[in-house]
Design an enzyme around this catalytic site. Structure first.
Site, mmCIF file in Angstrom:
data_model
loop_
_atom_site.group_PDB
_atom_site.id
_atom_site.type_symbol
_atom_site.label_atom_id
_atom_site.label_comp_id
_atom_site.label_asym_id
_atom_site.label_seq_id
_atom_site.Cartn_x
_atom_site.Cartn_y
_atom_site.Cartn_z
ATOM 1 C CB CYS A 62 1.656 -6.126 3.686
ATOM 2 S SG CYS A 62 3.327 -5.891 4.352
ATOM 3 C CG ASP A 63 -1.459 -2.731 3.947
ATOM 4 O OD1 ASP A 63 -0.232 -2.714 3.845
ATOM 5 O OD2 ASP A 63 -2.083 -1.884 4.594
ATOM 6 C CE LYS A 64 -6.249 -2.910 1.850
ATOM 7 N NZ LYS A 64 -4.901 -2.540 2.234
ATOM 8 C CB CYS A 114 4.901 0.028 7.943
ATOM 9 S SG CYS A 114 5.543 0.106 6.261
ATOM 10 C CG ASP A 174 -2.164 -0.881 0.978
ATOM 11 O OD1 ASP A 174 -2.051 -1.822 0.178
ATOM 12 O OD2 ASP A 174 -3.209 -0.640 1.596
ATOM 13 C CB SER A 222 -2.799 4.700 5.522
ATOM 14 O OG SER A 222 -1.797 4.100 6.300
ATOM 15 C CD GLU A 254 -4.176 2.261 3.206
ATOM 16 O OE1 GLU A 254 -4.807 1.305 3.657
ATOM 17 O OE2 GLU A 254 -2.940 2.271 3.094
#
Length: 554
Positions: free
Chosen positions: A119-121, A191, A78, A468, A442
């Site tokens: 990560c993320d998705k 992150c 992202d 985010s 995002e």
């Protein structure tokens, strides 16, 4: 064994012949076959090291008498996809990840799965697949990045985004920005703040589909590799006992996830992903339930971007087990829920304690008696909107100001970096929802630019897109219905007064019902931004953000 469908009996000789072409021997084929879903790639820093994690998982599977077979999953970073067309594909990738795992697992009749996201998705996509497939599964993420160091303080990626706004406002030099850029992300891992990736990795642990420590042990630690071996061993126990995801993903498990979500002040994206995972499990989560749980859940931890601590600090302070043990003292956790350890939540957290009350506050000293997220409703968001209440400055909890309306993220960023936004304004970014974006981008760039210019205590931002987990300030996303569906956000004009009351969970525009209807009659929708390929199909099938932006079957 489920895998007998592709390997047992004389009629499966062709199938075994194909396995033997890959080097497998009869002894391996006679054992349970475990699919190892590895999202490793050389693009995402959170995934760059996942081959090491996969090797440890496979070692655990072999030690426990199974045969691991690895296959890949895609992933979008992202941060790298931010503020350009690439971000339109991020949320949409969640469905592709779930679908592709479903295809591989159904086509090859695995006895169990170990899912390796970070990560993320990728995390919610894999959790959705686990619920949909309902075969024994363990989630084993790659772990969080360590915080960076800049001029004597801990920093993360969010400070780099905010620094762009600071440079544009003349509050920071480009030389300092370059130094920050070089030091904010010191190595592999997701992150380092309580952003979306770490939020969802913590949620996988709370839901019970990951082993304790999954959400917080740093990526570079040997204990992360040891946990990966244990995940490989444990999936074999689940196969032996036939414990499946839907035995674990109960209504109580989602109650626990939302409770910990609120107490940690996780990313607003959890309000997209938890309902989507619940949907696959046949459970309904709506914004009213989120507010109901938030209203009785104390906020005990302020992690970046809401505070100065990072995920490594949460791990040092006792991690998710310590948080859940503290909440259980007040009866806020359903301790009878089963987990992939084979034990209940209560058994997993028994005896766990907060080791640093500066990072995880006790129930007797919360930051707030209510949770870190809130769902807002009103005539501007009849189906709801979401804000990270824990990251909103006290002076912005109630705000009223004139709308500054933009039809895309790019238009808004140009105005913000051009210092055309005034104190008191409410920035409205529309046609960035699941259908209108398409893909519900995002938008960390505009929120970070506002914060970097020192306006986060003076300016609000609302959108039918999303933010985010690194976003802070009065940033309200997921406004539903979205503009592309004719929601009230499509009817706003420059100068309309927007009224925000986070304390009372309301979001309104100061217009009469008659005026809104008059504008609706005159509304002309713009042409779709993307008319071909995957995103065009996605836009036709995706549902509202208020329902998790899942794909409709009809």
């Amino acid at each position: 064994m489920r895998s007998d469908a592709m390997k047992k009996g004389f009629e499966k000789a062709p199938h075994r012949s194909l396995f033997k072409a890959s080097g497998y021997i009869d002894q391996e084929l006679n054992q349970p076959i475990i699919g190892i879903v590895n999202s490793q790639n050389e693009v995402i820093p959170g995934h760059i090291h996942l081959d090491d994690i996969a090797d440890a998982v496979k070692a655990g599977v072999r030690m426990a008498g199974g045969t691991p077979m690895e296959f890949p999953a895609i992933g979008v970073c992202d941060g790298i996809a931010m503020n350009h067309t690439g971000m339109k594909y991020s949320l949409a990738s969640r469905e592709l990840i779930a679908d592709s795992i479903e295809i591989m697992a159904r086509a090859h009749a695995f006895d169990g799965l170990v899912l390796i996201p970070n990560c993320d998705k990728v995390v919610p996509g894999m959790l959705m697949a686990a619920a949909r497939l309902n075969i024994p599964a363990v989630v084993m993420s790659g772990g969080p990045m360590l915080a960076g160091k800049f001029q004597g303080r801990d920093v993360s990626l969010s400070q780099v985004f905010e620094a762009v706004g600071a440079v544009s406002a003349g509050r920071m030099s480009e030389e300092d920005l370059a130094e920050l850029e070089d030091n904010a992300c010191p190595g592999c891992g997701s992150c380092s703040g309580m952003f979306t990736a770490n939020s969802m990795n913590c949620m996988s642990e709370v839901l019970g589909l990951a082993l304790p420590g999954n959400g917080t042990i740093p990526a570079v630690m040997a204990s992360r590799r040891r946990l990966a071996k244990m995940a490989g061993i444990q999936v074999m126990e689940l196969v032996k006992k036939d414990i499946k995801p839907l035995d674990i993903l109960t209504a109580d498990a989602f109650h626990n996830a939302l409770t910990v979500d609120m107490t940690l002040g996780c990313s607003t994206n959890t309000v997209l992903h938890l309902p989507a995972i619940a949907y696959e499990a046949g459970i309904n989560i709506n914004l009213d339930l989120i507010n109901e749980i938030s209203s009785v859940t104390p906020h005990l931890s302020k992690l970046s971007p809401a505070g100065s601590h990072h995920i490594e600090d949460l791990d040092r302070a006792g991690g998710i087990p310590a948080v859940m043990a503290e909440l259980a003292k007040k009866g806020l956790i359903k301790t009878g829920s089963l987990t992939v350890t084979g034990k209940t939540v209560g058994e997993n957290v028994a005896g766990k304690q907060i080791l640093d009350p500066e990072v995880i506050r006790p129930l007797t000293n919360p930051y707030s008696p209510v949770g870190g997220l809130a769902a807002l409703k009103g005539n501007l968001a009849p189906q709801g909107a979401v804000v990270k209440r824990a990251a909103v400055a006290p002076e912005m909890m109630v705000h009223s100001g004139p709308a500054r309306v933009f039809g895309s993220e790019e238009e808004a960023v140009e105005a913000i970096l051009g210092q055309k936004i005034n104190k008191g304004d409410v920035i409205v970014i529309r046609y960035e929802g699941p259908k209108g974006g398409p893909g519900m981008r995002e938008m960390l760039t505009p929120t970070a630019a506002v914060a970097g210019q020192g306006l986060d205590k003076d300016v609000a931002l609302i959108t039918d897109g999303r933010f985010s987990g690194a976003t802070r300030g009065a940033s309200i996303g997921h406004v539903s219905p979205e503009a592309a569906e004719g929601g009230p956000i499509a009817l706003i004009k420059d100068g309309d007064i927007i009224k925000i009351d986070v304390n009372n969970c309301t979001l309104d525009v100061d217009l009469s019902p008659e005026e809104l209807e008059r504008r609706r009659a005159q509304l002309k929708q713009p042409e779709p931004k993307i008319k071909t390929g995957y995103l065009a199909r996605y836009a036709k099938l995706v549902t509202s953000a208020s329902t998790g932006a899942v794909l409709a079957l009809e």
